[in-house]
Motif scaffolding. Structure first.
Motif, PDB file in Angstrom:
ATOM      1  N   THR A   4       7.353  -5.872  -9.054  1.00  0.00           N
ATOM      2  CA  THR A   4       7.060  -6.282  -7.676  1.00  0.00           C
ATOM      3  C   THR A   4       7.900  -5.471  -6.692  1.00  0.00           C
ATOM      4  N   THR A  36      -3.197  -8.499  -3.400  1.00  0.00           N
ATOM      5  CA  THR A  36      -1.823  -8.165  -3.770  1.00  0.00           C
ATOM      6  C   THR A  36      -1.159  -7.333  -2.678  1.00  0.00           C
ATOM      7  N   ASP A  40       2.351  -8.125  -0.775  1.00  0.00           N
ATOM      8  CA  ASP A  40       3.472  -7.173  -0.684  1.00  0.00           C
ATOM      9  C   ASP A  40       3.822  -6.875   0.770  1.00  0.00           C
ATOM     10  N   ARG A  43       6.067  -9.562   1.857  1.00  0.00           N
ATOM     11  CA  ARG A  43       7.425  -9.386   1.324  1.00  0.00           C
ATOM     12  C   ARG A  43       8.214  -8.401   2.198  1.00  0.00           C
TER      13      ARG A  43
END
Length: 340
Positions: A4, A36, A40, A43
């Motif tokens: 990740t 995904t 991300d 994040r």
């Protein structure tokens, strides 16, 4: 977790290499789903990176400046010091590879918060390397924005003030940024003129990104160098004139290449071309490049007109007069050089 983190860093690197990324292309590059990619992106946002999401068919992601410096392992002071150093290096051409310097500066200032960017601008103005003759002041922000647009093949708009004081608004496709003689030049395709144009960056303001991408036209390094050389020569001269030649504009441009910049169509069969120099001799040299057999008129004014006429009349008399005798030693040397 390692995968990740690695993927998030790869995503950040992609976002820093282009101004705008479609979500679908990011997914293909990273080998994941668009869902995904969205996770991300969140994040990275949690880490302090401000990433703008643009919805719609032409949407995607765009890295913007945040409210604080993202975790680059730099303090505010270190980030400011780096940005100032890059600005000075770029504007003064202290290093080779100026495009690399400008791109690095653009990347750093892209993520600096507004207060730090203001500090960089204020401090950079007071830092002048010793022993260097600076050219005209160039905005580091303008250079950075143009570097990003050139890198990403993005059309931009800006305001340009010519040496004559004329102000125009331009829409262009930027192809290259190049320093020459302590100035920075932008080589671009002018969308309104439908032709190549070169602009002094210090005379350029109000850069606006359009988010419209373009396919760059092919240019060799030699062609870019010639464009910049012509731009450096394109300044107000002590002796200036227009030559109106019996040659259509398209044929004139084919013959003169980049030196045909500034030429305009007088009518369907005639072209007006500005020519000049530091004195009448340089202007005469420019006129001598008009193709053989092409008649033309010129509005060269006095006293340069009379000086040019007197010089040409003496040249014609010299060509019509008998050749002077050749000294014996030179005649012998010529004989020795002739083939048997």
């Amino acid at each position: 977790m390692a995968d990740t983190t690695t993927r998030a860093l790869s995503l950040l690197n992609l976002l820093q290499t282009h101004r705008h990324w479609p979500g679908s292309e990011l997914a293909v590059r990273l080998g994941v789903t668009e869902r995904t990619v969205r996770r991300d992106v969140e994040r990275l946002r949690d880490l302090g990176y401000r990433i703008e999401s643009i919805p719609g068919a032409a949407g995607g992601y765009r890295l913007e400046a945040g409210s604080a410096v993202p975790p680059l392992l730099l303090t505010d002071e270190e980030a400011v010091a780096m940005a100032i150093g890059l600005r000075v290096a770029a504007s003064q051409r202290l290093v080779s590879g100026p495009e690399t310097t400008i791109t690095a500066l653009a990347k750093l200032e892209q993520v600096l918060p507004a207060p730090l960017r203001r500090r960089v601008a204020a401090l950079a103005q007071t830092v002048q390397p010793a022993g260097l003759n600076a050219g005209a002041a160039v905005s580091g922000e303008v250079l950075g924005e143009l570097a990003l647009a050139t890198r990403d093949h993005e059309r931009v708009r800006f305001t340009y003030t010519a040496a004559s004081g004329e102000v125009t608004h331009r829409r262009v496709e930027p192809h290259a940024l190049a320093p020459a003689d302590r100035h920075w030049y932008l080589l671009c395709w002018d969308l309104d003129k439908e032709d190549w144009r070169t602009f002094r960056v210090d005379r350029l303001t109000d850069v606006a990104h359009t988010r419209v991408l373009f396919e760059p036209k092919p240019l060799t390094p030699e062609q870019i160098e010639e464009f910049i050389f012509v731009a450096r020569s394109w300044a107000r001269q002590a002796v200036e004139a227009d030559a109106v030649m019996e040659l259509p504009l398209d044929e004139m441009r084919d013959y003169f290449g980049q030196w045909g910049q500034g030429a305009t169509a007088e009518d369907a069969t005639h072209t007006r071309w500005p020519v000049g120099g530091s004195d009448f001799r340089e202007t005469m040299y420019g006129l001598s490049w008009i193709p053989a057999g092409v008649d033309y008129t010129t509005d060269l004014t006095s006293p340069a007109r009379e000086e040019l006429r007197e010089t040409l009349e003496r040249m014609l008399r010299a060509l019509d007069a008998p050749a002077p005798p050749v000294p014996p030693d030179r005649a012998l040397a010529r004989e020795r050089q002739l083939p048997a």
